[in-house]
Design an enzyme around this catalytic site. Structure first.
Site, mmCIF file in Angstrom:
data_model
loop_
_atom_site.group_PDB
_atom_site.id
_atom_site.type_symbol
_atom_site.label_atom_id
_atom_site.label_comp_id
_atom_site.label_asym_id
_atom_site.label_seq_id
_atom_site.Cartn_x
_atom_site.Cartn_y
_atom_site.Cartn_z
ATOM 1 N N HIS A 157 -12.342 15.405 39.736
ATOM 2 C CA HIS A 157 -11.324 15.537 38.927
ATOM 3 C C HIS A 157 -11.630 15.429 37.956
ATOM 4 O O HIS A 157 -11.432 15.038 36.589
ATOM 5 C CB HIS A 157 -10.757 13.939 39.324
ATOM 6 C CG HIS A 157 -10.651 13.817 40.692
ATOM 7 N ND1 HIS A 157 -9.200 14.270 41.431
ATOM 8 C CD2 HIS A 157 -11.288 13.715 42.264
ATOM 9 C CE1 HIS A 157 -9.132 13.966 42.296
ATOM 10 N NE2 HIS A 157 -10.676 14.066 43.534
ATOM 11 N N SER A 278 -15.519 28.971 11.345
ATOM 12 C CA SER A 278 -13.656 28.879 10.721
ATOM 13 C C SER A 278 -13.563 29.415 9.231
ATOM 14 O O SER A 278 -14.767 29.281 8.466
ATOM 15 C CB SER A 278 -13.141 27.247 10.768
ATOM 16 O OG SER A 278 -12.328 27.222 9.958
ATOM 17 N N GLU A 291 -13.491 31.196 24.879
ATOM 18 C CA GLU A 291 -12.405 31.121 24.725
ATOM 19 C C GLU A 291 -11.716 32.030 25.056
ATOM 20 O O GLU A 291 -10.602 32.286 26.359
ATOM 21 C CB GLU A 291 -11.472 30.360 23.946
ATOM 22 C CG GLU A 291 -12.223 29.208 22.821
ATOM 23 C CD GLU A 291 -12.279 29.019 21.720
ATOM 24 O OE1 GLU A 291 -11.114 27.932 21.469
ATOM 25 O OE2 GLU A 291 -13.413 29.060 21.149
#
Ligand code: ARG
Length: 459
Positions: A157, A278, A291
């Site tokens: 979990h 970035s 990703e």
């Protein structure tokens, strides 16, 4: 219509818009090698059964080899009027050989031809995927070897649960990929049946020898029903399904490592070479490769959906709908191949930040279950033992203690008389890991044994 191989019964010209709408050359040109491979095997069989002379067969084989070289060298002209890769290659052969070239399509239709080409292409692609899976397995196995003494918090979990060896964690992915490999093998085996010779749908009246073709193309068997085989795209769907599951496995791993590389976790240092920055925030280092591996799963599952919906409700035998099988199939293979390659690069370059992991290993009472099992070994029923340790965890939380080991001794014996002074030997993640025994567990000897087994298998 003289320029169309099927133009005999037509009078008018094909509408340009129809040509544009029906073409597949823009995407099926990548089948050229397999189309030529299939045609060479077909020509040799035709010579074998004397539908071609030896000389005609030699000319055809020679011509096809030249065409392959021309395509590979970028010297081949693709034009819309020639619709697909099959007609391009045949037309080029006829340009070279005249009437001899016009004999190649004997006892064959584009329907069994395209099914054969696509199977040959898919078979090679499955082999490349298997190669990618092995490379990634080796990367995970190496990582297991490099992090032998590292203990990680294991999660359920996404909550801290029990300690596990890092090697045990890496081997979990070796196992998942092993199942992927067995699915690839399975799929390849079922695929490996020759369609060619089914002709348009009913077979042929000509005395062909399909076993001859199967042998030259490395097919283990010959498809037994011509109606079935010219409409069969099970192999494409199965491949997309196998690929989807690979992509799903990679997505879970990528998500885990995205988390692990956050400031919050700080479990993982990703090398600069696989991260990007970035354009506005100068300090950022983002795990974009991970990703994108996670994100591209959508394309692969999408391809599986597309293929299933494509064949849903299609009557026998060939329908032009089937031309739409190629873009999703290619996309699924291309995507997973690239993801596997990059995943291996990431795993090879990643380092666990053991200092940061160790700093916080005492959090989360990772040793609680081991202590409960100690009580069970001392004869306490599991439900009682669970309650006793749960109570001790509650006490720790009340007192603001991170570790069970920080509780005073009398709290243990008060909770249960079996929790005497020896209890301390059970506590702490290192002791907890050492206490494991069962097959397949994170017990250090067991994990070493598994590393040994995988080193042998992946040699
Ligand atoms: N380009 C077609 C495809 O990919 C080849 C088969 C065409 N067959 C036909 N009868 N029009 O499916």
């Amino acid at each position: 219509m003289a320029n169309k191989p099927w133009g005999g019964r037509f009078e008018g010209k094909t509408d340009r818009r129809v040509e544009q709408f029906t073409e597949s050359i823009s995407f099926d040109r990548r089948l050229f090698k397999h189309d030529i491979q299939g045609s060479i095997a077909h020509a040799r069989m035709l010579a074998h059964v004397e539908l071609l002379t030896t000389d005609e067969c030699q000319q055809i084989v020679q011509g096809l080899s030249e065409i392959q070289a021309e395509i590979e060298a970028g010297r081949f002209e693709f034009v819309l009027e020639r619709e697909d890769i099959h007609m391009h290659i045949e037309a080029a052969l006829i340009e070279k050989l005249g009437d001899v070239g016009r004999k190649l399509h004997t006892a064959r239709s584009r329907n069994d031809q395209v099914a054969t080409d696509l199977k040959l292409w898919t078979r090679d692609a499955l082999d490349r995927i298997d190669g990618g899976l092995v490379t990634l397995q080796r990367a995970f196995l190496d990582a297991a070897g490099r992090h032998r003494d590292v203990i990680l918090p294991g999660y359920t979990h996404l909550q801290r649960a029990q300690p596990v060896l890092a090697a045990h964690y890496f081997l979990a992915y070796v196992e998942k990929l092993a199942r992927d490999r067995s699915r690839v093998r399975d799929c390849r085996e079922r695929l490996n049946v020759l369609p060619l010779g089914a002709a348009a749908l009913a077979g042929t009246t000509l005395p062909i020898d399909r076993t001859h073709v199967a042998q030259s193309l490395g097919f283990a068997d010959v498809a037994a029903n011509s109606l079935d085989v010219s409409s069969d795209r099970d192999f494409a769907i199965e491949s997309a399904s196998v690929l989807s599951l690979i992509a799903v496995h990679l997505s879970g791993w990528a998500e885990e490592w995205v988390l692990w590389s956050t400031q919050e976790f700080s479990f993982l240092a990703l090398p600069d070479a696989i991260c990007t920055g970035s354009s506005i925030m100068p300090q950022k280092k983002n795990p974009d490769v991970l990703e994108l591996i996670r994100g591209r799963t959508g394309r692969v599952i999408g391809a599986l959906q597309t293929l299933l919906v494509l064949v849903k409700g299609l009557p026998l035998a060939y329908n032009r709908d089937l031309q739409e099988d190629k873009p999703p199939l290619f996309e699924a293979f291309d995507t997973v191949e690239a993801c596997l390659d990059l995943a291996a690069v990431v795993v090879e370059g990643a380092k666990l930040r053991t200092d940061r992991i160790n700093e916080r290993l005492d959090e989360g009472y990772l040793d609680a279950t081991t202590l409960m099992e100690y009580l069970i070994r001392e004869g306490i029923p599991q439900r009682t033992a669970h309650e006793v340790i749960g109570h001790l965890v509650g006490l720790c939380e009340q007192k603001g203690l991170n570790r069970l080991a920080d509780l005073p001794e009398e709290e243990f014996s008060r909770a249960n008389p079996k929790l005497g002074p020896k209890v301390k030997e059970q506590l702490g993640v290192a002791n907890a890991v050492k206490a494991f025994r069962s097959f397949g567990s994170t017990a250090p000897e067991e994990v070493e044994r598994q590393i040994g087994i995988w080193c042998d298998r992946l040699k």
